[in-house]
Design a protein around this motif. Structure first.
Motif, PDB file in Angstrom:
ATOM      1  N   MET A  83       0.840  -1.201   0.000  1.00 49.85           N
ATOM      2  CA  MET A  83       0.000   0.000   0.000  1.00 49.85           C
ATOM      3  C   MET A  83       0.880   1.258   0.000  1.00 49.85           C
ATOM      4  SD  MET A  83      -3.301   0.127   0.152  1.00 49.85           S
ATOM      5  CE  MET A  83      -4.023   1.650  -0.419  1.00 49.85           C
ATOM      6  N   THR A  84       1.903   1.248   0.840  1.00 50.66           N
ATOM      7  CA  THR A  84       2.810   2.400   0.938  1.00 50.66           C
ATOM      8  C   THR A  84       3.497   2.648  -0.401  1.00 50.66           C
ATOM      9  OG1 THR A  84       3.208   1.831   3.243  1.00 50.66           O
ATOM     10  CG2 THR A  84       4.771   3.346   2.233  1.00 50.66           C
ATOM     11  N   LEU A  85       4.009   1.567  -0.983  1.00 52.09           N
ATOM     12  CA  LEU A  85       4.720   1.679  -2.262  1.00 52.09           C
ATOM     13  C   LEU A  85       3.800   2.225  -3.350  1.00 52.09           C
ATOM     14  CD1 LEU A  85       7.558   0.998  -3.329  1.00 52.09           C
ATOM     15  CD2 LEU A  85       6.623  -1.154  -4.162  1.00 52.09           C
ATOM     16  N   LYS A  86       2.563   1.735  -3.343  1.00 51.38           N
ATOM     17  CA  LYS A  86       1.591   2.204  -4.342  1.00 51.38           C
ATOM     18  C   LYS A  86       1.343   3.704  -4.177  1.00 51.38           C
ATOM     19  CE  LYS A  86      -2.694   2.466  -3.957  1.00 51.38           C
ATOM     20  NZ  LYS A  86      -3.630   3.598  -3.806  1.00 51.38           N
ATOM     21  N   GLU A  87       1.184   4.138  -2.923  1.00 51.37           N
ATOM     22  CA  GLU A  87       0.915   5.566  -2.671  1.00 51.37           C
ATOM     23  C   GLU A  87       2.090   6.424  -3.132  1.00 51.37           C
ATOM     24  OE1 GLU A  87      -1.888   6.149  -2.243  1.00 51.37           O
ATOM     25  OE2 GLU A  87      -2.817   4.670  -0.959  1.00 51.37           O
ATOM     26  N   ILE A  88       3.306   5.927  -2.896  1.00 50.33           N
ATOM     27  CA  ILE A  88       4.492   6.692  -3.301  1.00 50.33           C
ATOM     28  C   ILE A  88       4.510   6.841  -4.824  1.00 50.33           C
ATOM     29  CG2 ILE A  88       7.030   6.641  -3.410  1.00 50.33           C
ATOM     30  CD1 ILE A  88       6.929   5.227  -0.639  1.00 50.33           C
ATOM     31  N   LEU A  89       4.276   5.723  -5.524  1.00 45.65           N
ATOM     32  CA  LEU A  89       4.290   5.759  -6.994  1.00 45.65           C
ATOM     33  C   LEU A  89       3.212   6.691  -7.541  1.00 45.65           C
ATOM     34  CD1 LEU A  89       4.860   2.039  -8.080  1.00 45.65           C
ATOM     35  CD2 LEU A  89       6.355   3.978  -8.488  1.00 45.65           C
ATOM     36  N   VAL A  90       2.007   6.548  -6.985  1.00 46.16           N
ATOM     37  CA  VAL A  90       0.880   7.356  -7.467  1.00 46.16           C
ATOM     38  C   VAL A  90       1.159   8.847  -7.243  1.00 46.16           C
ATOM     39  CG1 VAL A  90      -1.532   7.952  -6.973  1.00 46.16           C
ATOM     40  CG2 VAL A  90      -0.895   5.563  -7.271  1.00 46.16           C
ATOM     41  N   THR A  91       1.734   9.171  -6.072  1.00 41.87           N
ATOM     42  CA  THR A  91       1.948  10.590  -5.756  1.00 41.87           C
ATOM     43  C   THR A  91       3.078  11.188  -6.592  1.00 41.87           C
ATOM     44  OG1 THR A  91       1.300  10.045  -3.514  1.00 41.87           O
ATOM     45  CG2 THR A  91       2.195  12.231  -3.859  1.00 41.87           C
ATOM     46  N   ILE A  92       4.189  10.453  -6.713  1.00 36.66           N
ATOM     47  CA  ILE A  92       5.300  11.080  -7.439  1.00 36.66           C
ATOM     48  C   ILE A  92       5.027  11.161  -8.934  1.00 36.66           C
ATOM     49  CG2 ILE A  92       7.070  10.526  -5.737  1.00 36.66           C
ATOM     50  CD1 ILE A  92       8.005   8.250  -7.433  1.00 36.66           C
ATOM     51  N   ARG A  93       4.041  10.373  -9.402  1.00 34.37           N
ATOM     52  CA  ARG A  93       3.694  10.475 -10.827  1.00 34.37           C
ATOM     53  C   ARG A  93       2.625  11.545 -11.071  1.00 34.37           C
ATOM     54  NH1 ARG A  93       3.696   4.054 -12.129  1.00 34.37           N
ATOM     55  NH2 ARG A  93       5.935   3.823 -12.260  1.00 34.37           N
ATOM     56  N   ASN A  94       2.115  12.087  -9.976  1.00 31.24           N
ATOM     57  CA  ASN A  94       1.142  13.171 -10.111  1.00 31.24           C
ATOM     58  C   ASN A  94       1.928  14.479 -10.238  1.00 31.24           C
ATOM     59  OD1 ASN A  94      -0.740  15.170  -9.783  1.00 31.24           O
ATOM     60  ND2 ASN A  94      -1.882  14.086  -8.208  1.00 31.24           N
ATOM     61  N   LYS A  95       2.156  14.881 -11.481  1.00 30.53           N
ATOM     62  CA  LYS A  95       3.040  16.029 -11.731  1.00 30.53           C
ATOM     63  C   LYS A  95       2.557  17.297 -11.049  1.00 30.53           C
ATOM     64  CE  LYS A  95       4.800  14.266 -16.057  1.00 30.53           C
ATOM     65  NZ  LYS A  95       4.158  13.877 -17.278  1.00 30.53           N
ATOM     66  N   ARG A  96       1.239  17.500 -11.056  1.00 28.32           N
ATOM     67  CA  ARG A  96       0.703  18.734 -10.468  1.00 28.32           C
ATOM     68  C   ARG A  96       1.054  18.842  -8.996  1.00 28.32           C
ATOM     69  NH1 ARG A  96      -5.386  18.918 -11.937  1.00 28.32           N
ATOM     70  NH2 ARG A  96      -5.489  19.760  -9.861  1.00 28.32           N
ATOM     71  N   ALA A  97       0.859  17.707  -8.284  1.00 26.12           N
ATOM     72  CA  ALA A  97       1.136  17.707  -6.852  1.00 26.12           C
ATOM     73  C   ALA A  97       2.621  17.907  -6.593  1.00 26.12           C
ATOM     74  CB  ALA A  97       0.674  16.387  -6.239  1.00 26.12           C
ATOM     75  N   PHE A  98       3.439  17.282  -7.415  1.00 22.42           N
ATOM     76  CA  PHE A  98       4.874  17.366  -7.210  1.00 22.42           C
ATOM     77  C   PHE A  98       5.397  18.778  -7.496  1.00 22.42           C
ATOM     78  CE2 PHE A  98       8.940  14.937  -7.056  1.00 22.42           C
ATOM     79  CZ  PHE A  98       8.615  14.251  -5.905  1.00 22.42           C
ATOM     80  N   ILE A  99       4.846  19.397  -8.527  1.00 23.98           N
ATOM     81  CA  ILE A  99       5.247  20.775  -8.839  1.00 23.98           C
ATOM     82  C   ILE A  99       4.849  21.691  -7.686  1.00 23.98           C
ATOM     83  CG2 ILE A  99       4.683  22.754 -10.338  1.00 23.98           C
ATOM     84  CD1 ILE A  99       4.655  20.731 -12.675  1.00 23.98           C
ATOM     85  N   PHE A 100       3.651  21.451  -7.165  1.00 23.96           N
ATOM     86  CA  PHE A 100       3.155  22.278  -6.058  1.00 23.96           C
ATOM     87  C   PHE A 100       4.061  22.131  -4.835  1.00 23.96           C
ATOM     88  CE2 PHE A 100       0.544  22.914  -2.259  1.00 23.96           C
ATOM     89  CZ  PHE A 100       0.090  24.199  -2.506  1.00 23.96           C
ATOM     90  N   MET A 101       4.500  20.912  -4.589  1.00 24.47           N
ATOM     91  CA  MET A 101       5.291  20.661  -3.381  1.00 24.47           C
ATOM     92  C   MET A 101       6.758  21.063  -3.539  1.00 24.47           C
ATOM     93  SD  MET A 101       3.381  19.578  -0.951  1.00 24.47           S
ATOM     94  CE  MET A 101       4.427  18.749   0.235  1.00 24.47           C
ATOM     95  N   GLY A 154       2.896   6.230   3.200  1.00 20.99           N
ATOM     96  CA  GLY A 154       3.168   6.720   1.845  1.00 20.99           C
ATOM     97  C   GLY A 154       3.179   8.230   1.805  1.00 20.99           C
ATOM     98  N   SER A 155       2.192   8.822   2.448  1.00 20.66           N
ATOM     99  CA  SER A 155       2.082  10.276   2.460  1.00 20.66           C
ATOM    100  C   SER A 155       3.242  10.903   3.232  1.00 20.66           C
ATOM    101  CB  SER A 155       0.742  10.652   3.105  1.00 20.66           C
ATOM    102  OG  SER A 155       0.523  12.008   2.986  1.00 20.66           O
TER     103      SER A 155
END
Lengths: 368, 311
Positions: free
Chosen positions: A6-24, A229-230
């Protein structure tokens, strides 16, 4: 093992979300650059006062004559000029602000005249003259006790050598870039709660919540996996931000970086817990996001993220960012750890409260 | 042997009874069609079987074991293909299947093998590194299936798996259903498309108001209404046609007119087709086409529930 998946999935999903990553990442770097450059004047520590012009009048040869001439010779090297004048001319020059100071020497003592508009220059003259008078008084006291010793003192070459000048050290202070590197880093941790909300509500939006519940995975494993993950992603973002500001922008993070990082990670925990709590008590993703935006922006305002607050009041301490910024700046600029423990306590206490509410809410519902 | 047995299964939401003492048995190896209009209790029944919601009362037994006391066992042996596509857009096809299969305890080489098998089964092997956001609707549906079957469940529940896709993908999915069945899986299949159910299901149950109102093979269900047939006559011009004389023809039970089409409902046991044709010729009404239609599941459903499946 399910927690790890679950943790690994959350990490992958979040880092592939470009908008969120740019924001952060990109957003805080841009903020540091803009605020650090635009508001640099508010953090200036030095100012030039230029050449100081002093007039003096000696009534007749008196006991101050020799020491005062020695004093003038010594301080002339420091952009101070002395000019002999008459009594009236000296006073008039001060009244018309044509000189920074006027000194009258007589057997009665030393009188100093300054114009109120002279500001720092006048203060400098007062400070120098105070130093001179302290030295003279010292010699007078020595004469009373040991005249032989006094002769030696008066014959000494430098007029300042026998007075120990103690200056109050105001301590190191951050420049604007240093300051905003710290306060924007702490601020951006709070906005990490938004990505936590996205992780939880994303399951409903993508219709994967039911698929997760159909699998042999406990709801608490999902909860912990999401939290880890978060925490990981938001923690990495803050570390990257600190790294970028330290090594690329060359901002000062002090000599105890690991303590600073621990404070920042405690803030990440607070934000993640807040995000989880709002995700579980509010079914609506938009409501959760709105509450986080209000909380984070108000905290930023009260915590000095936009403008430095020299003396924070009780209302400022309602913001976790006030605690964090104070703790981090004290560690960096004063090697002072007194605010560290209270900040940890504040952040961990708030996090535990949020997590308990989230768990209580999770237990009451049938779905994810 | 029955793989699934539902006994007096009931689910109440407040005062509303969604499933009312529903009793049903599904034999191992069947492709079992579950038909019901919206709100009939079909999804609620599926949700109780798959463990998403708890039954108010009644018993569900999977392979002879109560799922109430054996939740883990039940979850391990059931695969659900939900009606809504439930996949992560930011994970590749391979990662999606791997993640869900991993939750069923598969690890290492075994996990990798099963994921590849599932992707191959749905024809997505060559796109395993692609992200679903770049997939067509049909490909997403196939990935949705792969995520449900990678852990090799004994019972697969497919809830409207062909909604909103092109005919080619629909055929692919229907073939997949048959193949899964041949591989030993029992399948519960729900669909609004009656022809799909007729095509793939070996056993069908019609659910209405939370109860099973008819159950059997498609032939058995059709036999329920085999006492009547419909004759459809399309004419060039309906002007001058009198309906009353048609109704007097031996065996005719009712006549309905829609545009230039006349539907004549008639007793199955009476051969009156010649008399009907003669009536049109006598009245000099030109016939375009004439068809005698056997009852289908749609008409069975309509007869039993009084409404269309899509109502």
């Amino acid at each position: 093992m399910n927690i790890w998946s679950m943790t690994l999935k959350e990490i992958l999903v979040t880092i592939r979300n470009k908008r969120a990553f740019i924001f952060m990442l990109a957003f805080p770097i841009i903020l540091i650059l803009i605020l650090g450059t635009a508001l640099s004047n508010n953090f200036e520590n030095t100012s030039s006062i230029g050449k100081i012009h002093i007039l003096y009048y000696e009534e007749q040869a008196n006991s101050y004559t020799k020491p005062f001439h020695d004093f003038m010779a010594a301080v002339k090297k420091s952009d101070l000029s002395f000019e002999k004048t008459t009594k009236d001319a000296g006073k008039q020059a001060i009244a018309k602000a044509k000189a920074d100071g006027y000194i009258e020497l007589s057997n009665k003592g030393i009188d100093l005249y300054v114009n109120n508009t002279s500001g720092i220059s006048a203060s400098v003259i007062q400070g120098l003259l105070k130093g001179f008078s302290d030295q003279y008084n010292l010699i007078s006291e020595v004469i009373k006790v040991n005249p032989q010793q006094a002769k030696q003192l008066m014959a000494s070459s430098s007029p300042t050598q026998h007075i120990k000048y103690i200056t109050l050290n105001p301590g190191k202070k951050p420049n604007s870039m240093d300051y905003y590197a710290v306060v924007i880093s702490t601020m951006i941790t709070l906005f990490g709660a938004l990505s936590t909300v996205a992780l939880v509500h994303g399951e409903n939006i993508q219709r994967t919540a039911d698929r997760l519940l159909l699998a042999p995975i406990h709801r608490y494993e999902i909860f912990i996996g999401k939290m880890l993950g978060s925490l990981f992603v938001n923690g990495i973002c803050v570390l990257l931000l600190v790294g970028f500001s330290k090594y690329v922008l060359h901002t000062n993070w002090g000599n105890h970086l690991w303590i600073v990082i621990l404070i920042l990670l405690s803030s990440v925990l607070l934000a993640t817990s807040l995000g989880l709590m709002l995700s579980y008590i509010l079914q609506n993703s938009a409501s959760a996001r709105t509450i986080i935006m209000i909380f984070a922006n108000t905290s930023a305002l009260l915590g000095g993220s936009w403008f430095a607050i020299p003396t924070p009041g009780w209302i400022n301490f309602l913001s976790p960012l006030t605690w964090e910024n104070e703790a981090v700046l004290k560690v960096i600029y004063a090697n002072d750890f007194t605010a560290t423990i209270p900040t940890f306590t504040y952040n961990l206490g708030f996090s535990v409260l949020c997590l308990l509410i989230a768990i209580f809410s999770l237990r009451r519902r049938e779905g994810l | 042997m029955n793989i699934l047995e539902l006994t007096k299964l009931t689910k109440k939401f407040g005062d509303f009874i969604a499933v009312d003492q529903l009793t049903l048995s599904i034999a191992e190896g069947e492709i079992f069609g579950l038909l019901g209009a919206n709100g009939a209790g079909k999804s609620t029944t599926i949700n109780m079987v798959s463990g998403l919601i708890r039954a108010t009362s009644g018993e569900i037994q999977l392979m002879g074991k109560s799922i109430t006391n054996n939740r883990h066992f039940a979850k391990m042996n059931i695969g659900v293909v939900p009606q809504d596509i439930a996949i992560y857009e930011d994970l590749t096809a391979y990662e999606n299947v791997k993640f869900f299969a991993g939750l069923y305890g598969l690890r290492g080489t075994k996990l990798d093998e099963q994921v590849k098998k599932a992707l191959e089964f749905v024809g997505l092997s060559d796109r395993h590194k692609s992200f679903p956001k770049n997939f067509s609707g049909g490909m997403k549906r196939r990935l949705n299936i792969a995520c449900a079957i990678a852990h090799q469940p004994k019972l697969i529940i497919m809830d409207e798996p062909t909604v909103g896709i092109d005919p080619q993908s629909r055929n692919y999915i229907l073939n997949s259903v048959r193949k899964l069945n041949e591989m030993g899986c029992t399948i519960i299949y729900t669909s609004h498309y009656m022809e799909e159910v007729e095509e793939v299901c070996s056993q069908i149950a019609i659910v209405d108001h939370g109860k099973v109102i008819a159950e059997g093979t498609k032939e058995q269900l059709k036999s329920i209404i085999t006492d009547t047939k419909d004759v459809w006559v399309e004419v060039k011009n309906i002007d001058g046609l009198k309906l009353e004389p048609i109704q007097t023809i031996n065996g005719v039970l009712g006549v309905e007119v829609s545009d230039n089409q006349i539907k004549i409902n008639s007793d199955m046991g009476v051969n009156n087709l010649n008399a009907i044709i003669q009536h049109f010729i006598t009245n000099q009404i030109e016939i375009h086409s004439i068809q005698e239609k056997e009852p289908n599941l749609e008409s069975v459903f309509l007869t039993l529930t009084g409404r269309s499946l899509r109502d």
